[in-house]
Design an enzyme around this catalytic site. Structure first.
Site, PDB file in Angstrom:
ATOM      1  N   ASP A  50      -0.396 -10.208  10.750  1.00 53.49           N
ATOM      2  CA  ASP A  50      -0.401  -9.034   9.880  1.00 53.49           C
ATOM      3  C   ASP A  50       0.979  -8.982   9.238  1.00 53.49           C
ATOM      4  O   ASP A  50       1.910  -9.666   9.686  1.00 53.49           O
ATOM      5  CB  ASP A  50      -0.667  -7.761  10.688  1.00 53.49           C
ATOM      6  CG  ASP A  50      -0.877  -6.519   9.820  1.00 53.49           C
ATOM      7  OD1 ASP A  50      -0.973  -6.667   8.589  1.00 53.49           O
ATOM      8  OD2 ASP A  50      -0.936  -5.410  10.376  1.00 53.49           O
ATOM      9  N   GLY A 110      -0.027  -4.478   0.982  1.00 47.71           N
ATOM     10  CA  GLY A 110      -0.983  -3.714   0.189  1.00 47.71           C
ATOM     11  C   GLY A 110      -0.731  -3.711  -1.311  1.00 47.71           C
ATOM     12  O   GLY A 110      -1.661  -3.925  -2.097  1.00 47.71           O
ATOM     13  N   CYS A 164      -5.535  -7.281   9.903  1.00 49.07           N
ATOM     14  CA  CYS A 164      -5.255  -6.491   8.701  1.00 49.07           C
ATOM     15  C   CYS A 164      -6.495  -6.494   7.815  1.00 49.07           C
ATOM     16  O   CYS A 164      -7.002  -7.566   7.467  1.00 49.07           O
ATOM     17  CB  CYS A 164      -4.064  -7.088   7.951  1.00 49.07           C
ATOM     18  SG  CYS A 164      -3.712  -6.337   6.345  1.00 49.07           S
ATOM     19  N   ASN A 165      -6.969  -5.309   7.450  1.00 48.85           N
ATOM     20  CA  ASN A 165      -8.142  -5.228   6.580  1.00 48.85           C
ATOM     21  C   ASN A 165      -7.879  -5.814   5.200  1.00 48.85           C
ATOM     22  O   ASN A 165      -8.695  -6.565   4.657  1.00 48.85           O
ATOM     23  CB  ASN A 165      -8.578  -3.762   6.435  1.00 48.85           C
ATOM     24  CG  ASN A 165      -9.011  -3.153   7.752  1.00 48.85           C
ATOM     25  OD1 ASN A 165      -8.188  -2.623   8.485  1.00 48.85           O
ATOM     26  ND2 ASN A 165     -10.284  -3.234   8.066  1.00 48.85           N
ATOM     27  N   THR A 166      -6.734  -5.475   4.603  1.00 48.54           N
ATOM     28  CA  THR A 166      -6.429  -5.927   3.246  1.00 48.54           C
ATOM     29  C   THR A 166      -6.307  -7.442   3.189  1.00 48.54           C
ATOM     30  O   THR A 166      -6.825  -8.084   2.263  1.00 48.54           O
ATOM     31  CB  THR A 166      -5.129  -5.275   2.746  1.00 48.54           C
ATOM     32  OG1 THR A 166      -5.264  -3.861   2.807  1.00 48.54           O
ATOM     33  CG2 THR A 166      -4.827  -5.679   1.317  1.00 48.54           C
ATOM     34  N   CYS A 222      -8.169   1.025   8.424  1.00 47.26           N
ATOM     35  CA  CYS A 222      -6.897   0.299   8.369  1.00 47.26           C
ATOM     36  C   CYS A 222      -6.434   0.141   9.796  1.00 47.26           C
ATOM     37  O   CYS A 222      -6.481   1.102  10.579  1.00 47.26           O
ATOM     38  CB  CYS A 222      -5.868   1.066   7.532  1.00 47.26           C
ATOM     39  SG  CYS A 222      -4.182   0.391   7.612  1.00 47.26           S
ATOM     40  N   THR A 223      -5.991  -1.056  10.160  1.00 51.62           N
ATOM     41  CA  THR A 223      -5.648  -1.298  11.563  1.00 51.62           C
ATOM     42  C   THR A 223      -4.491  -0.413  12.031  1.00 51.62           C
ATOM     43  O   THR A 223      -4.408  -0.074  13.215  1.00 51.62           O
ATOM     44  CB  THR A 223      -5.295  -2.775  11.788  1.00 51.62           C
ATOM     45  OG1 THR A 223      -4.267  -3.177  10.867  1.00 51.62           O
ATOM     46  CG2 THR A 223      -6.520  -3.654  11.582  1.00 51.62           C
ATOM     47  N   HIS A 224      -3.602  -0.023  11.128  1.00 45.82           N
ATOM     48  CA  HIS A 224      -2.514   0.874  11.519  1.00 45.82           C
ATOM     49  C   HIS A 224      -3.046   2.202  12.065  1.00 45.82           C
ATOM     50  O   HIS A 224      -2.444   2.802  12.957  1.00 45.82           O
ATOM     51  CB  HIS A 224      -1.601   1.163  10.322  1.00 45.82           C
ATOM     52  CG  HIS A 224      -0.627   0.077  10.010  1.00 45.82           C
ATOM     53  ND1 HIS A 224      -0.979  -1.067   9.328  1.00 45.82           N
ATOM     54  CD2 HIS A 224       0.696  -0.038  10.283  1.00 45.82           C
ATOM     55  CE1 HIS A 224       0.088  -1.843   9.187  1.00 45.82           C
ATOM     56  NE2 HIS A 224       1.116  -1.238   9.761  1.00 45.82           N
TER      57      HIS A 224
END
Length: 261
Positions: free
Chosen positions: A7, A40, A70-72, A177-179
């Site tokens: 990530d 992002g 990470c989704n993005t 979002c993983t965060h």
């Protein structure tokens, strides 16, 4: 068994902790990109270049699998990373848990970054997996950045702002979002309405790790000896977990294990 996770920042902590809980005997390679974060705002092409570099740094440690935490990065770089590393190293992406969330019947809110909210990617997942369910897309301005820096004041403000945009009758929130998984209980507290059933939160970490184990033909073994090692890479350089990681339970878990080695 050695599993790498990547990530731009500490969003990978949720999946990393899930690996540690399911397979405490697994060696971990955490590949972050402090020189290039945040990912992002980058163009898809630039983000993919950064992601490939971070993945290559992890691959040099010969992992058995690589998780994109990470989704993005999954949206933009998964095809390139699979073309580059598979079949030698299975690559597992992170997708918002819209399908299991919609299975509960809704109404559902998807908390995601502004860039992801309303994107063709997310809209496609909604169309594919949430047909007939009321879904509200909630842009979470500044939340990922606040979590990355463990800025408690900014986290509270961003969570409160997103909660205002979340309909009162929502029963389920997808953490897109993983965060956000690192502050899941703060999100629950902000969205839970008095008199309503307990809010259901859907993150991706557990499912992603389960998929990685399936790809490797391995089973969860939470009672295995906790002898797995941790290697941290910062834009390719060996280092330690960023200080903000220790503000979260997931980061403290990994730091405790690492310090004991």
């Amino acid at each position: 068994m050695k599993i790498a996770l990547m990530d731009s920042g500490i969003g990978l902590l949720a999946a990393t902790a899930a690996v540690r809980r399911l397979r405490p005997d697994a060696d971990l390679v955490l590949s972050l990109d402090p020189d290039g974060m945040p990912w992002g705002p980058r163009t898809p092409e630039d983000l993919t270049r950064r992601a490939v570099a971070v993945a290559d740094a992890a691959a040099a440690h010969r992992p058995d699998a690589l998780i994109i935490g990470c989704n993005t990065a999954t949206v933009h770089a998964l095809p390139a990373l699979r073309a580059r590393l598979e079949p030698g190293i299975p690559v597992i992406g992170t997708v918002p848990a819209i399908k299991p969330a919609a299975a509960g019947g809704g109404p559902v809110a998807i908390w995601a970054t502004p860039a992801t909210t309303g994107s063709p990617y997310q809209r496609g997942l909604i169309e594919d997996f949430a047909d007939g369910v009321t879904v509200t897309e909630v842009p979470c301005f500044g939340l990922a950045e606040a979590v990355e820096h463990a800025d408690r004041t900014a986290i509270e403000a961003a969570v409160a702002a997103a909660a205002v945009l979340t309909p009162d009758d929502v029963t389920t929130v997808v953490l897109g979002c993983t965060h956000y998984e690192l502050v899941a209980e703060r999100i629950r507290a902000a969205v839970q309405r008095p008199g309503f059933p307990p809010l259901v939160l859907h993150g991706s970490a557990g499912a992603v790790v389960a998929q990685a184990l399936r790809r490797l033909g391995e089973q969860p073994a939470p009672s295995a000896e906790a002898n797995g090692t941790i290697t941290v890479l910062l834009s390719g350089r060996e280092g330690t977990l960023p200080e903000p990681a220790l503000a979260y339970e997931e980061g403290r878990l990994l730091e405790a294990i690492s310090s004991a080695r």
